[in-house]
Structure formats: C-alpha cells, structure tokens
Design an enzyme around this catalytic site. Structure first.
Site, mmCIF file in Angstrom:
data_model
loop_
_atom_site.group_PDB
_atom_site.id
_atom_site.type_symbol
_atom_site.label_atom_id
_atom_site.label_comp_id
_atom_site.label_asym_id
_atom_site.label_seq_id
_atom_site.Cartn_x
_atom_site.Cartn_y
_atom_site.Cartn_z
ATOM 1 C CB SER A 289 0.682 3.489 2.444
ATOM 2 O OG SER A 289 1.925 3.669 3.085
ATOM 3 C CG ASP A 300 5.838 -6.375 -9.528
ATOM 4 O OD1 ASP A 300 4.755 -6.243 -10.129
ATOM 5 O OD2 ASP A 300 6.645 -5.442 -9.365
ATOM 6 C CE LYS A 314 1.437 8.272 2.337
ATOM 7 N NZ LYS A 314 2.668 7.550 2.722
#
Length: 387
Positions: A289, A300, A314
């Site tokens: 999460s 990224d 999740k």
C-alpha cells in the site's frame, strides 16, 4: 393497541426508506427485487421467532449493500469498529500488532505483516501466515474489520489465534496477551563500520510519520550521513498523505503518485522537501500500500535503487465515509499509479536487485534490524551504495 400501532408505524417508515432508496438510485426497473426486499423485511420484522429491531434490520441492509461489491477492502464500520480504526491511524490501540488482508482466491484472513516489537512478532507470526480462527471462531468468510475487532481489546487480556503457515499441513494455536500498540513510525541510526551511511526504518504510515522522518533525517545529517538505506520491509502501509510526505523527502518536484477513478487520474505532487543523496530502499512481500507508493515513486523517478523482493501488490485506495450514529462505510474508490503510470495492484513492484531471503532468517533479522551479519538484503544495499 398503541404498541401495535407504534410497530406498524416504524415498519411503514422503514418500508418508505427502502422504497425511496430504490427509486432514488434509479432501480425502478427492478420491481421484483424491491418487492423481495420489502417482503423480506416484513417477514423478519414480524414473523421471525427471535425478535429483531428495525435498527438492526437497517444496519444489516447497509452491510449487505457494501458486501455486494465483493471487495474485501470495502466494509461497513459500526461505531466501535470505526473508533478503533481511527485510533490505529492517529496514535495507539489495544491489540496484538498485525496488519491483515483477505486472500482473494479463498477469502481467508492472511497476515500482511506484524508490527515490529509487538506480541504478534515476538510469537513468530509472519507475513503470509493464515489466521484460521480467532478465539476458536472460524474466520472463513469473515470480513477484515470483524477479524481486526476480534483481535483488538483491553491491554492485558488474552486472545488465541489459530495460525497456518505456508508449507505446514497442521495449524498451530498461539495465545497472545494484548498490549498498547503504539503504531510504529520511524527509527534511525548510523551504521557502525560504514562511515557516512545512515539507516532508517519506516514501519508504518500514520499522521506522525512525515514529521518523524524529517527529524530523523536532520539528526543523521548532523552525525555525518552522506548515504542512506531506507527500510520499508514488512511496512503494511497506512495513510496516503503520510506516504506523499515521506516520498517528498526523496523525490524531486513532480508527481509522487496518480490517484485514478473510473474516468480520471489526478497527480499528488511532491512537497519540495527533497535533499538528494545516494539512496537504497529495502522492500519485501510485506511492503504494501503506502509503502509501495513511496517505493514506486523512488524507483520511477530514479531517486534511489530498490533491493529485496517483489512487494505485496496493493494498489487500491479506500475512502472512509462517516454515517449518522458514529458509524461509517469504507469503500474502495480509487486505484493508484506510480509516477511512470504503472498499475501495481496484484503485481507488486519488482526491485532493481532481487535478493531472496529464507522466511525464517527474514523473521529473525527483521526482528533485530539492522542485522549487518545475517541480513543479505542489507548487505546488498551496502554493496550498491559502495558503487
């Protein structure tokens, strides 16, 4: 006679609510289903052997509507459960220290991760263990909030969990004494024998995590930190704003995460705290999460390197909507995408360097992290920083 009229009056009021709701949401074409609902209400209210109040029937109807989503993360929260959920996000609660979810395949309660230093972790409960019963009550088909509520309680009281670990054929019973669970946030230190290398463990995301991290980073910089290992292993997640806060210390100006619904996606932007430094992030299958939001943003944006094992996966967001009477409904309303627009739900994030660890060894080293002697993932992180 007055009592009979009161019952009839309350029954008619409830029927009006049901009919009005049906019309209000545009289900006039579902006359048969509405008729079934009205008749079922009347039968339960006036024909069932065990009397039941209109309040209970209406609560049951609300639960049923939420359960119709067939989403383990969406649920009705009665007043007591809602209060305990608020406590876990904002501060502390009485319990055993477990984050749980539902196995989507067979709907069993499964451990995402134990909180560090809690009764559950000391008892050897680990990520991936199934909880098959709580105080003898079978958890098959049980919703997450009910399971959490059964494990929470007054400090000093006991609860018995029946645990089935992967690879075991027979479950074992574990008796735990509830404690005040202070929802963990941040712990940091300089690594001995590695000049200039700081280590920070973030074990959950709550309202205090961002501020706690900022103070820890400042303290370690004053001690000469020039490189950092950020440990998100077995971090079960938590509050979305806290994840954005934490990521903002590491990623440059720009999106930390995209929050998407059925039609649109909206970026949540970094808050401008970042002071770049060589960074390695440790993750494993218990990183979930909000922890995945931070890890995904760092990966990224190339703000750091990920080491460890693929994360939990999740990638959906729940919103809590308060209801009259101090109750609430928690509903999955959005999914999130990493800055590179990657959807990681049910997939997880694969680290730049995959370093498997034996589950038993992992349990031991994470209980005493940082363990420079036995933690192969930490050793790899140091190797990467050395490059």
């Amino acid at each position: 006679m007055p009592r009979i009229w009161r019952q009839i009056g309350r029954g008619l009021l409830a029927l009006c609510v049901l009919v009005t709701l049906a019309v209000g949401v545009g289900v006039a074409t579902h006359f048969r289903e509405v008729e079934q609902g009205v008749k079922t209400y009347a039968l339960l209210r006036f024909q069932a052997l065990q009397p039941i109040s209109t309040d209970k029937l209406m609560e049951g109807a609300i639960r049923g509507m939420v359960e119709a989503l067939d989403d383990p993360y969406s649920t009705y929260l009665d007043a007591e459960t809602y209060r305990k959920l608020q406590e876990s996000v904002t501060g502390s609660y009485g319990g055993v220290g477990l984050l749980i979810t539902l196995d989507e395949k067979d709907k069993r309660v499964v451990v995402v991760s134990p909180f560090k230093g809690t009764p559950a972790q000391r008892a050897g409960i680990k990520s991936g263990d199934y909880i098959t019963a709580i105080d003898g009550r079978d958890t098959t088909g049980m919703d997450l909030e009910t399971a959490s509520n059964l494990m929470q309680g007054e400090p000093g009281t006991r609860v018995e969990l029946t645990i089935l670990s992967a690879g075991d054929s027979n479950p074992r019973k574990v008796a735990l004494t509830r404690e005040i669970i202070k929802v963990p946030t941040v712990d940091g230190r300089m690594l001995p024998g590695h000049p200039g290398v700081g280590y920070i463990s973030v074990t959950m995301f709550n309202e205090q995590t961002g501020a706690d991290l900022g103070r820890e980073l400042n303290d370690l910089r004053q001690q000469g930190m020039q490189k950092l290992i950020l440990d998100l292993r077995n971090n079960p997640g938590g509050a979305l704003p806290a994840a954005v806060d934490v990521a903002s210390y590491f990623v440059p100006q720009g999106p930390v995460v995209y929050i998407a619904d059925q039609k649109t996606s909206e970026p949540l932007m970094a808050r401008g705290y970042a002071q770049p430094l060589p960074l390695v992030v440790l993750v494993n299958k218990g990183s979930a999460s909000a922890a995945e939001i931070v890890a995904g943003a760092i990966k990224d944006t190339k703000s750091g390197t990920l080491v460890g094992e693929t994360t939990f996966g999740k990638g959906i967001v729940q919103t809590i909507f308060p209801l009259p009477g101090d109750a609430a409904v928690k509903i999955t309303t959005h999914k999130y995408l990493t800055p590179g627009k990657h959807d990681i739900n049910k997939k997880g994030i694969t680290p730049d360097y995959v370093v498997p660890m034996d589950p038993q060894l992992e349990q031991q080293v994470l209980a005493h992290a940082p363990d420079l002697e036995r933690d192969v993932q930490l050793q790899k992180a140091l190797e990467v920083l050395g490059k």
